[in-house]
Design a protein around this motif. Structure first.
Motif, PDB file in Angstrom:
ATOM      1  N   ALA A   9       0.830  -1.205   0.000  1.00  0.00           N
ATOM      2  CA  ALA A   9       0.000   0.000   0.000  1.00  0.00           C
ATOM      3  C   ALA A   9       0.863   1.253   0.000  1.00  0.00           C
ATOM      4  N   ALA A  10       1.966   1.228   0.750  1.00  0.00           N
ATOM      5  CA  ALA A  10       2.855   2.389   0.784  1.00  0.00           C
ATOM      6  C   ALA A  10       3.490   2.633  -0.584  1.00  0.00           C
ATOM      7  N   LEU A  11       3.964   1.572  -1.220  1.00  0.00           N
ATOM      8  CA  LEU A  11       4.585   1.736  -2.535  1.00  0.00           C
ATOM      9  C   LEU A  11       3.565   2.228  -3.561  1.00  0.00           C
ATOM     10  N   LEU A  12       2.359   1.674  -3.514  1.00  0.00           N
ATOM     11  CA  LEU A  12       1.332   2.109  -4.461  1.00  0.00           C
ATOM     12  C   LEU A  12       0.969   3.572  -4.222  1.00  0.00           C
ATOM     13  N   ALA A  13       0.878   3.998  -2.964  1.00  0.00           N
ATOM     14  CA  ALA A  13       0.564   5.404  -2.666  1.00  0.00           C
ATOM     15  C   ALA A  13       1.666   6.318  -3.183  1.00  0.00           C
ATOM     16  N   TYR A  14       2.907   5.920  -3.024  1.00  0.00           N
ATOM     17  CA  TYR A  14       4.020   6.718  -3.524  1.00  0.00           C
ATOM     18  C   TYR A  14       3.971   6.819  -5.044  1.00  0.00           C
ATOM     19  N   ARG A  15       3.656   5.735  -5.703  1.00  0.00           N
ATOM     20  CA  ARG A  15       3.617   5.746  -7.164  1.00  0.00           C
ATOM     21  C   ARG A  15       2.436   6.541  -7.703  1.00  0.00           C
ATOM     22  N   ARG A  16       1.337   6.534  -6.975  1.00  0.00           N
ATOM     23  CA  ARG A  16       0.145   7.224  -7.467  1.00  0.00           C
ATOM     24  C   ARG A  16       0.134   8.706  -7.100  1.00  0.00           C
ATOM     25  N   HIS A  17       0.721   9.048  -5.953  1.00  0.00           N
ATOM     26  CA  HIS A  17       0.615  10.425  -5.470  1.00  0.00           C
ATOM     27  C   HIS A  17       1.954  11.132  -5.313  1.00  0.00           C
ATOM     28  N   GLY A  18       3.054  10.367  -5.350  1.00  0.00           N
ATOM     29  CA  GLY A  18       4.345  10.972  -5.082  1.00  0.00           C
ATOM     30  C   GLY A  18       4.522  11.242  -3.601  1.00  0.00           C
ATOM     31  N   PRO A  19       5.708  11.728  -3.182  1.00  0.00           N
ATOM     32  CA  PRO A  19       5.907  12.042  -1.759  1.00  0.00           C
ATOM     33  C   PRO A  19       4.905  13.104  -1.315  1.00  0.00           C
ATOM     34  N   GLY A  20       4.357  12.922  -0.174  1.00  0.00           N
ATOM     35  CA  GLY A  20       3.358  13.867   0.335  1.00  0.00           C
ATOM     36  C   GLY A  20       2.578  13.241   1.455  1.00  0.00           C
ATOM     37  N   GLU A  21       1.528  13.900   1.851  1.00  0.00           N
ATOM     38  CA  GLU A  21       0.795  13.487   3.046  1.00  0.00           C
ATOM     39  C   GLU A  21       0.260  12.067   2.940  1.00  0.00           C
ATOM     40  N   ALA A  22      -0.392  11.740   1.808  1.00  0.00           N
ATOM     41  CA  ALA A  22      -1.009  10.419   1.676  1.00  0.00           C
ATOM     42  C   ALA A  22       0.040   9.317   1.672  1.00  0.00           C
ATOM     43  N   ALA A  23       1.072   9.482   0.842  1.00  0.00           N
ATOM     44  CA  ALA A  23       2.103   8.455   0.758  1.00  0.00           C
ATOM     45  C   ALA A  23       2.887   8.357   2.060  1.00  0.00           C
ATOM     46  N   ASP A  24       3.196   9.487   2.671  1.00  0.00           N
ATOM     47  CA  ASP A  24       3.967   9.470   3.913  1.00  0.00           C
ATOM     48  C   ASP A  24       3.196   8.774   5.036  1.00  0.00           C
ATOM     49  N   ALA A  25       1.877   8.956   5.061  1.00  0.00           N
ATOM     50  CA  ALA A  25       1.066   8.274   6.077  1.00  0.00           C
ATOM     51  C   ALA A  25       1.084   6.763   5.846  1.00  0.00           C
ATOM     52  N   ALA A  26       1.022   6.355   4.575  1.00  0.00           N
ATOM     53  CA  ALA A  26       1.076   4.922   4.262  1.00  0.00           C
ATOM     54  C   ALA A  26       2.442   4.348   4.630  1.00  0.00           C
ATOM     55  N   ARG A  27       3.499   5.126   4.389  1.00  0.00           N
ATOM     56  CA  ARG A  27       4.841   4.680   4.764  1.00  0.00           C
ATOM     57  C   ARG A  27       4.954   4.512   6.272  1.00  0.00           C
ATOM     58  N   ALA A  28       4.451   5.483   7.024  1.00  0.00           N
ATOM     59  CA  ALA A  28       4.505   5.399   8.482  1.00  0.00           C
ATOM     60  C   ALA A  28       3.736   4.179   8.988  1.00  0.00           C
ATOM     61  N   ALA A  29       2.596   3.894   8.374  1.00  0.00           N
ATOM     62  CA  ALA A  29       1.811   2.729   8.787  1.00  0.00           C
ATOM     63  C   ALA A  29       2.561   1.435   8.504  1.00  0.00           C
ATOM     64  N   ALA A  30       3.249   1.386   7.363  1.00  0.00           N
ATOM     65  CA  ALA A  30       4.009   0.187   7.023  1.00  0.00           C
ATOM     66  C   ALA A  30       5.158  -0.028   7.999  1.00  0.00           C
ATOM     67  N   VAL A  31       5.895   1.037   8.302  1.00  0.00           N
ATOM     68  CA  VAL A  31       7.025   0.918   9.222  1.00  0.00           C
ATOM     69  C   VAL A  31       6.544   0.520  10.609  1.00  0.00           C
TER      70      VAL A  31
END
Length: 289
Positions: free
Chosen positions: A192-214
């Motif tokens: 989910a984090a990788l898909l968010a980064y690919r769809r939205h780029g770095p930013g609030e949505a992707a960063d939140a998904a990254r934090a959840a993954a970590v």
């Protein structure tokens, strides 16, 4: 012989004599099927390949439709070879034959014990198709398996997600996330984090998904970045553990590496790697403690 005019040709019904013969043979046939499957299970537990192959061959003599027997032969064949792909195709076909004339309904597979050798064979076939470059056929196999077994007892959705992300099929990956939205595994969180980064780029949505993954499993991030090399567990793994990371990373890594900037972005969410621990300097001879 010419067909009678106005009469449609169709399959002949079995004669009463044939039906009586099949009824008499049914116990013997059932016994051979059961014996063959037990031999396949015995082969799976054999400590060496020679023993596995010998017992698998015995199982196939008892019942040539023993899909697990063909699967054992396929696993012993060189990965990526035409023979291996052929054996997996035979295994899947044998499993289908063993199920009989009544097709599995969606949702039935795995709940029906007799379907499991067939589903195992389809898994092996999908993996070998992918290995041999037949990506679309491999994905179709897995999609077919998920249609038969939406509960996904075999964990095929994780393999499918890895392939879709690796191939850049983001819309299909997003649809798969919707189908299994309750999945709480590290594989799902990092996908989910990788898909968010690919769809939205770095930013609030992707960063939140990254934090959840970590937060789900920090060992996966460390392994993706090459900061650690976790080892698989002997029996299984606990969610959030290094052993889970060892299961996730080999399949997830190609998509992360293939996405420009993704690993740097993941690293930014972790901060710099910890400094190596410094050991105590050994005392010189005669030096006081």
């Amino acid at each position: 012989m010419a067909k009678a005019a106005g009469r449609a040709a169709g399959p002949r019904q079995p004669s009463q004599a044939l039906l009586r013969l099949l009824e008499r043979l049914a116990p013997e046939l059932d016994a051979s099927v059961n014996d063959a499957q037990l031999r396949c299970f015995e082969a799976m537990e054999a400590p060496d390949q020679a023993g596995r192959l010998r017992i698998a061959t015995e199982a196939l003599r008892l019942n040539p439709a023993a899909a697990d027997g063909w699967g054992l032969l396929a696993r012993a064949s060189p990965p990526g070879s035409p023979l291996t792909l052929h054996l997996w195709r035979v295994a899947a076909a044998a499993g289908l034959v063993a199920l009989g004339p009544f097709p599995l309904e969606p949702g039935e597979a795995w709940g029906v014990m007799e379907s499991r050798p067939y589903m195992r064979a389809r898994c092996g076939l999908a993996l070998e198709l992918r290995r041999q470059g037949e990506a679309a056929a491999a994905i179709a196999e897995v999609e077919g398996m998920l249609a038969l077994n939406p509960n996904d007892n075999q964990g095929m959705r994780y393999i499918l997600l890895a392939w879709l992300l690796e191939d850049g099929a983001d819309p299909a990956a997003a649809a798969l996330f919707e189908r299994y939205g309750e999945d709480g595994s590290a594989f799902w969180a990092y996908g989910a984090a990788l898909l968010a980064y690919r769809r939205h780029g770095p930013g609030e949505a992707a960063d939140a998904a990254r934090a959840a993954a970590v937060a789900n499993n920090p060992h996966v991030a460390a392994a993706l970045l090459g900061r650690s090399t976790p080892r698989p567990g002997a029996i299984g793994y606990t969610p959030g553990s290094p052993e889970e990371a060892a299961e996730v990373v080999p399949d997830a890594l190609p998509a992360w590496r293939g996405t420009a900037g993704a690993l740097d972005w993941l690293a930014a969410g972790l901060g710099p790697p910890p400094a190596p621990k410094r050991g105590r300097r050994p005392r010189a001879a005669g030096e006081e403690a």
